[in-house]
Enzyme design. Structure first.
Site, PDB file in Angstrom:
ATOM      1  N   LYS A 285     -20.031  26.313  27.451  1.00  0.00           N
ATOM      2  CA  LYS A 285     -19.661  24.951  27.072  1.00  0.00           C
ATOM      3  C   LYS A 285     -19.761  24.745  25.570  1.00  0.00           C
ATOM      4  CE  LYS A 285     -20.842  23.135  31.535  1.00  0.00           C
ATOM      5  NZ  LYS A 285     -21.718  22.354  32.388  1.00  0.00           N
ATOM      6  N   ARG A 286     -20.555  25.570  24.938  1.00  0.00           N
ATOM      7  CA  ARG A 286     -20.702  25.456  23.491  1.00  0.00           C
ATOM      8  C   ARG A 286     -19.440  25.948  22.768  1.00  0.00           C
ATOM      9  NH1 ARG A 286     -25.400  24.654  23.791  1.00  0.00           N
ATOM     10  NH2 ARG A 286     -25.986  26.345  25.167  1.00  0.00           N
TER      11      ARG A 286
END
Length: 512
Positions: free
Chosen positions: A255-256
């Site tokens: 998700k980063r």
RNA sequence: GUCCCGUUCGUCUAGCCCGGCCUAGGACACCAGGUUUUCAUCCUGGUAACAGGGGUUCGAAUCCCCUACGGGAUACCA
């Protein structure tokens, strides 16, 4: 095999449309269009616990945003519907009955614990852990007894034992596996709900699907499905199992590293065409020396078997660059339309409707200065408002020459006496129509200008400098600082022009 | 563990199927210049890769084998 090409994207509505899903949809869509066939959307919602209407909504919106349109689907209908698997339960039941009758499927009453125990035993023996097929060869009496005792079981597919099977894969080439490596997989759960592989085969068959492009996590499912097609006396579609999109470290996208929802890219100021172009490039190339192309150009060249075999890493930096490139190519009106939702309070909504020429000129000055549309909001703010706050660099530029303040005062007088158009919200229609920014030295001004344009402003500024013996190169920096609050931006006299007389004079005097 | 797939500049890739045109091309990023009143754009140039090892061949990034590494699968999830 002269049937019309039909491809589908079959997401399960258990979350938003992510990058990988978007690319899968895109390739299926492109192949359908390139082949002159149909593209349909089917929703695989057999996992009732995790499927939500909200996810479905977001997926459809994401696809539409990318400009991927389907010919048949849950919302648009079609001849081979319904397109929601939970509305096709009777069809699956029919196929299940047939498969049982013909001996291709059998009911298994093993509890999850028993299945797991069998798996562990196999693993302990150094074999592949899987269902140990304990109920594969039960007699009718044994089955009846177990059903009476335990209730309905799950339906499993009777995989051929010890048989080599070759799956021709459009992306990977021929892949060969011994079917003994594959489970007697569950087709229907005890509650009657079909599982992915079963529903998928039935639907692909019933819907006349000819090609399937999907992530390589389905490669083994390809074998299970091909064998079932065979059991049904049908030919499986042509599969293409494409590599996954990876994150920087070569691992799954975190998700980063990437937004989970394709629509987040819209929110961040990306253009759908740029995102479309970029994700197309993750595993496919248009040509050896061109990576920006239109959809039509892509469709003219797209072939499923040209999709790369190895995984690619998502690089938002290149996406950003590409977005900037797309932004720069937009014509002025399209750029204003695209950017409007992103300017926030920087420009009042009324300006768009009442003084489109002014807004277009403001936007035009930033078209080659932004990569993301969302950058517009903070860049454009200085044009309106009573005054500006100087950032650090601007303050430095103002302090660099001790005479700077005197220059500002003097130049304010020059501007006041000039033919500079009035500041917004005064009517600037004539001025903005006459001078299309950004101004360029090689573009002549209008024959009968209604006011001073950037070129005249520059001429008068140079004259002012000559008169006072100021180096023009020195003069320009403090003026920009006072006017815009920063040391970067459009050409200085474009800035002056946009600001208009009242605001420009006021800001110069405020710093003088 | 077992089965399957993959491996060209930091990244996306072209080339590989049909060995010689590859002193391995393009793009992003990066570095250095140029243009410009700033920034950006634009232009020019540069750094940088065939995972390793064996074959086959006159010749291999391209064909074969092995190793290493990465990924996927191994669910009554898709």
């Amino acid at each position: 095999m002269t049937s019309r090409p039909r491809l589908r994207f079959a997401p399960s509505p258990t979350g938003p449309l992510h990058l990988g899903g978007a690319r899968t949809a895109l390739y299926n869509w492109a192949a359908a269009r390139a082949l002159g066939g149909d593209f349909l959307l089917r929703i695989e919602d057999t996992d009732r616990a995790r499927s939500t209407d909200e996810s479905l909504r977001i997926i459809l919106e994401g696809l539409r945003w990318l400009g991927i349109h389907w010919d048949e689907g849950p919302d648009v209908g079609g001849d081979r519907g319904p397109y929601l698997q939970t509305e096709r339960l009777d069809i699956y039941a029919r196929y299940a009955e047939r498969l049982i009758a013909e001996g291709f499927a059998y009911e298994c009453f093993a509890t999850p614990e028993e299945v797991d125990e069998g798996r562990q035993r196999l693993q302990a023996e150094g074999k592949r852990p899987m269902y140990d097929r304990r109920h594969r060869d039960l007699s009718d009496d044994e089955r009846a007894a177990l059903r009476a005792e335990r209730g309905p079981g799950s339906l499993r597919f009777r995989m051929p034992l010890d048989q080599e099977w070759t799956l021709p894969d459009l992306c990977k080439g021929d892949v060969r596996v011994n079917l003994a490596e594959l489970d007697d997989w569950v087709m229907v759960r005890p509650d009657g709900m079909p599982t992915y592989n079963f529903a998928c085969v039935v639907d692909d068959l019933e819907m006349g699907i000819t090609h399937v492009v999907r992530g390589e996590e389905h490669l083994m499912n390809g074998f299970k499905q091909a064998v079932m097609f065979d059991a049904l006396g049908a030919t499986a579609p042509l599969y293409a199992h494409i590599p996954l999109i990876l994150g920087k470290g070569g691992k799954k996208l975190s998700k980063r590293e990437a937004d989970v929802n394709i629509l987040d890219y819209r929110a961040k100021g990306y253009l759908p065409d740029a995102v479309f172009n970029y994700i197309t490039l993750l595993g496919w190339s248009y040509s050896g020396d061109q990576d920006v192309f239109t959809r039509d150009e892509m469709l003219a060249k797209f072939r499923i078997d040209d999709i790369g075999k190895s995984g690619s890493k998502f690089d938002e930096e290149k996406l950003r660059w590409m977005n900037g490139d797309y932004v720069r190519r937009l014509d002025r009106a399209a750029f204003v339309d695209a950017g409007r939702p992103y300017v926030g309070d920087a420009l009042p909504a009324a300006a768009f409707d009442e003084q489109p020429g002014f807004v277009a000129n403001v936007f035009a000055c930033y078209q080659e200065r932004v990569e993301l549309l969302s950058e517009l909001a903070e860049r454009v703010g200085w044009v309106l408002g009573e005054g500006v706050e100087l950032d650090e660099a601007a303050q430095k530029n103002l302090a660099k020459h001790e005479d700077a303040k005197a220059w500002l005062a003097g130049y304010a007088d020059v501007l006041e006496a000039s033919g500079l158009p009035a500041s917004y919200p005064a009517d600037r229609a004539a001025a903005d129509a006459a001078f299309a920014l950004p101004s360029a030295a090689d573009r002549p001004g209008p024959d009968a200008p209604p006011c001073d344009g950037p070129a005249q402003l520059e001429a008068s500024a140079r004259a002012f400098c000559d008169e006072r013996g100021i180096k023009f190169g020195h003069f320009v920096h403090p003026v920009r600082a006072a006017l815009t609050g920063t040391n970067k931006g459009p050409g200085l006299f474009d800035c002056v022009f946009l600001l208009g007389k009242e605001r420009a004079v006021a800001r110069l005097r405020a710093q003088a």
